[in-house]
Design a protein around this motif. Structure first.
Motif: not given
Length: 120
Positions: A12, A14-15, A17-18, A31
């Motif tokens: 994932n 987004e997960e 990257l966070k 990106r």
């Protein structure tokens, strides 16, 4: 020869990257989409980058249990407090194998061991 980057396939984007932005403190350098189902993000501001690749057609990633990435921090104790506040479990340590270095491990969202090291 110069080391350019280390690549991690992620489940994932987004997960992941966070985690790498908020916990490790890396900034997005580039990106982009590398096709309709593949996204690539390069993180870091030095000459060596972390590359995350998310292929939406791949549901699982395989991480070797003996692989880890190490990041230097100013204070291991402060970093331990910070990751615990985020609800992240300590996987190992802290260890101090000699008077000059102290470190501990956590897991990233994909199961990769991430080591935080304080050079004393």
């Amino acid at each position: 020869m110069k080391f350019c980057w280390s690549t991690l396939s992620v489940k994932n984007m987004e997960e992941s990257l966070k985690f790498y932005e908020e916990i490790v403190g890396l900034k997005v350098d580039r990106r982009f989409m590398a096709g309709p189902e593949v996204e690539i993000v390069f993180l870091g501001d030095g000459e060596t980058k972390v590359e995350l690749i998310c292929n939406k057609n791949e549901k699982e990633v395989s991480i070797g249990k003996d692989i880890s990435w190490g990041f230097e921090v100013k204070s291991v104790d402060e970093m331990i407090r910070r990751v615990k506040e985020k609800g992240i479990a300590i996987e190992g340590g802290p260890f101090q194998p000699n008077p000059h270095v102290k470190f501990f491990y956590i897991l990233d969202p994909n199961g990769l061991k991430v080591q935080f090291v304080e050079n004393m």
